[in-house]
Scaffold this motif. Structure first.
Motif, PDB file in Angstrom:
ATOM      1  N   GLY A   1       0.841  -1.013   0.047  1.00 19.14           N
ATOM      2  CA  GLY A   1       0.084  -0.249   0.123  1.00 19.14           C
ATOM      3  C   GLY A   1       0.903   1.092  -0.011  1.00 19.14           C
ATOM      4  O   GLY A   1       0.300   2.236  -0.266  1.00 19.14           O
ATOM      5  N   ASP A   2       2.294   1.228   0.373  1.00 19.36           N
ATOM      6  CA  ASP A   2       2.850   2.247   0.305  1.00 19.36           C
ATOM      7  C   ASP A   2       3.381   2.578  -1.077  1.00 19.36           C
ATOM      8  O   ASP A   2       4.255   3.767  -1.281  1.00 19.36           O
ATOM      9  CB  ASP A   2       4.158   2.021   1.379  1.00 19.36           C
ATOM     10  N   LEU A   3       3.375   1.812  -2.087  1.00 20.84           N
ATOM     11  CA  LEU A   3       4.006   1.667  -3.247  1.00 20.84           C
ATOM     12  C   LEU A   3       3.853   3.218  -3.942  1.00 20.84           C
ATOM     13  O   LEU A   3       4.870   3.663  -4.412  1.00 20.84           O
ATOM     14  CB  LEU A   3       3.370   0.900  -4.348  1.00 20.84           C
ATOM     15  N   GLY A   4       2.710   3.732  -4.008  1.00 23.86           N
ATOM     16  CA  GLY A   4       2.456   5.069  -4.815  1.00 23.86           C
ATOM     17  C   GLY A   4       3.443   6.213  -4.196  1.00 23.86           C
ATOM     18  O   GLY A   4       4.055   6.733  -4.754  1.00 23.86           O
ATOM     19  N   ALA A   5       3.089   6.169  -2.819  1.00 21.54           N
ATOM     20  CA  ALA A   5       3.864   7.367  -2.148  1.00 21.54           C
ATOM     21  C   ALA A   5       5.431   7.070  -2.211  1.00 21.54           C
ATOM     22  O   ALA A   5       6.218   8.187  -2.309  1.00 21.54           O
ATOM     23  CB  ALA A   5       3.414   7.354  -0.591  1.00 21.54           C
ATOM     24  N   LEU A   6       6.026   5.724  -2.059  1.00 18.70           N
ATOM     25  CA  LEU A   6       7.482   5.415  -2.037  1.00 18.70           C
ATOM     26  C   LEU A   6       7.786   5.999  -3.626  1.00 18.70           C
ATOM     27  O   LEU A   6       8.974   6.386  -3.731  1.00 18.70           O
ATOM     28  CB  LEU A   6       7.677   4.123  -1.794  1.00 18.70           C
ATOM     29  N   THR A   7       7.063   5.496  -4.519  1.00 23.10           N
ATOM     30  CA  THR A   7       7.398   5.915  -5.976  1.00 23.10           C
ATOM     31  C   THR A   7       7.426   7.409  -6.267  1.00 23.10           C
ATOM     32  O   THR A   7       8.510   8.011  -6.694  1.00 23.10           O
ATOM     33  CB  THR A   7       6.590   5.430  -7.068  1.00 23.10           C
ATOM     34  N   ASP A   8       6.409   8.250  -5.852  1.00 20.06           N
ATOM     35  CA  ASP A   8       6.719   9.662  -5.593  1.00 20.06           C
ATOM     36  C   ASP A   8       8.016  10.078  -5.006  1.00 20.06           C
ATOM     37  O   ASP A   8       8.505  11.067  -5.596  1.00 20.06           O
ATOM     38  CB  ASP A   8       5.410  10.158  -5.141  1.00 20.06           C
TER      39      ASP A   8
END
Length: 172
Positions: free
Chosen positions: A16-23
């Motif tokens: 669930g962290d993927l989007g924020a980590l990618t940003d």
């Protein structure tokens, strides 16, 4: 930990962290020479990276969040140093702190959690490559017992210039 009035929590990274980590990572890709990636990623492109960091074993992903908002403030990883089997007990570590969250001790919290998690693993050495100049990162690594072992001169080209990378080593 309380930092400037905001409680910070560190935990293993989850899908669930993927989007924020990618940003967060893409900020460093497009705005800095800290990473030698030269194009931004989609979350789907970064998914294999995230999944390569399970909650156990030598390759970990630790995430710092604001306790109230759950906003990701940074992350630290331990990754394979090289693909050949004899390197299996060595890891490369890295820390990324979100823009605007620096100078609050988040990098320190992340490394404390990462090295605590690695303490029970079959890991002999940790290495960190620091694109130069980056005195804040060098200070963080020295604080955790890393020592400078050499510098690759002009090893990466980004933003139309060549960058040196200083290599640090820590016995685990």
């Amino acid at each position: 930990m309380s930092s400037e009035g905001a409680e910070v929590q560190v935990r293993p990274g989850v899908e669930g962290d993927l989007g924020a980590l990618t940003d967060l990572y893409n900020h460093y890709v497009s705005e800095t020479a800290v990473t030698f990636d030269t194009r931004v990623f989609t979350p789907q492109e970064r998914r294999p990276w995230l999944l390569s960091h399970p909650v156990d074993g030598p390759h970990r992903l630790m995430v710092a969040t604001d306790a109230d908002s759950q906003r990701i403030l940074g992350y630290a990883t331990s990754n394979p140093l090289r693909p050949k089997p004899a390197y299996a007990t060595s890891v490369e570590t890295t820390v990324y702190v979100a823009p605007g969250a620096g100078r609050r001790g988040i990098g320190t919290l992340l490394y404390e959690s990462l090295f605590e998690a690695l303490a029970g693993e079959d890991v002999h050495r940790a290495y960190a490559g620091i694109a130069q100049p980056n005195e804040a990162s060098a200070r963080l690594h020295r604080r955790f017992g890393f020592r400078h072992v050499g510098t690759y001169r002009e090893v990466g080209r980004k933003f139309g210039r060549y960058w040196d990378v200083a290599w640090y080593e820590k016995e685990l």
